[in-house]
Design an enzyme around this catalytic site. Structure first.
Site, PDB file in Angstrom:
ATOM      1  CB  CYS A   1      18.491  35.296  38.748  1.00 15.81           C
ATOM      2  SG  CYS A   1      16.864  35.172  39.548  1.00 15.81           S
TER       3      CYS A   1
ATOM      4  CG  HIS B   1      19.610  39.108  41.358  1.00 18.01           C
ATOM      5  ND1 HIS B   1      19.527  39.325  40.003  1.00 18.01           N
ATOM      6  CD2 HIS B   1      18.447  38.520  41.716  1.00 18.01           C
ATOM      7  CE1 HIS B   1      18.352  38.898  39.553  1.00 18.01           C
ATOM      8  NE2 HIS B   1      17.680  38.401  40.582  1.00 18.01           N
TER       9      HIS B   1
ATOM     10  CD  GLU C   1      22.401  41.580  39.508  1.00 20.16           C
ATOM     11  OE1 GLU C   1      21.191  41.423  39.234  1.00 20.16           O
ATOM     12  OE2 GLU C   1      23.202  40.640  39.615  1.00 20.16           O
TER      13      GLU C   1
END
EC number: 4.3.2.10
Length: 203
Positions: free
Chosen positions: A78, A185, A187
């Site tokens: 990001c 992202h 994650e």
């Protein structure tokens, strides 16, 4: 193999660490320049504004350590991806790490960006692969989770490894040699995101 998640006071560090650990790997969160310098692999997450990020990196004396570590597998996430470029226009012009020549621009400054499309770009969207090093095992087009108002415009089209359509086609992933960046992202991107992190950790 020592993987370090760089802590400069901006980003969901623990979420990235938990995702890495869920894959069976260890990752240390650190703001210590010496630990960053000694790492085998580095992850630079980031949430927030580009100028504040560069200021924080400078205050923590992390800029020399990061630049010295760019010869190893390096993943920007990001804002961390945006920092890899030469500059950003967010809140005025700010120099970046210049690991990959290019700039970071605001969606609404693109003449082709639809006026009725909300900014920031938030939520799930498709990523179309251009290179498969980081995306091995994923379909040619896969979904990932985004939260951003600015996007990367690299000077060289050859470093673009993923493209996403949000009113305009923009660069959503970068790759050059050992340096990688993703605007989304991983994650927060479910199994697709975990596969991307696994691919990076196995480089």
């Amino acid at each position: 193999m020592k993987t370090v998640i760089i802590d400069y006071g901006m980003g969901n560090l623990r979420s990235v660490q938990k995702a890495v650990e869920s894959l069976g790997y260890a990752a240390e969160i650190s703001s210590d320049p010496q630990i960053v310098t000694e790492a085998d692999k580095l992850i630079l997450p980031g949430v927030g504004a580009f100028p504040q990020a560069m200021e924080n990196l400078q205050k923590k004396d992390l800029l020399p350590a990061i630049k010295a570590a760019l010869d190893r597998p390096f993943l920007g996430i990001c804002l961390g991806m945006q920092l890899l470029l030469s500059s950003s226009e967010e809140f005025g012009l700010t120099d970046g790490l210049n690991a990959l020549p290019g700039r970071v621009e605001y969606f609404r400054k693109s003449v082709n960006f639809p006026a009725d499309l909300p900014v920031p770009h938030i939520g799930w969207n498709d990523v179309r692969q251009k290179k498969d090093t980081l995306f091995k095992g994923l379909p040619e087009t896969f979904t990932a989770y985004f939260v951003h108002s600015y996007y990367a415009v690299p000077d060289a089209a050859s470093v673009v490894s993923g493209v996403t359509d949000y009113g305009i086609d923009f660069c959503s992933a970068l790759e050059k040699d050992n340096i990688f960046g993703v605007q989304f992202h991983p994650e927060k991107s479910g199994e697709n995101g975990l596969q991307i992190l696994k691919n990076f950790l196995e480089i």
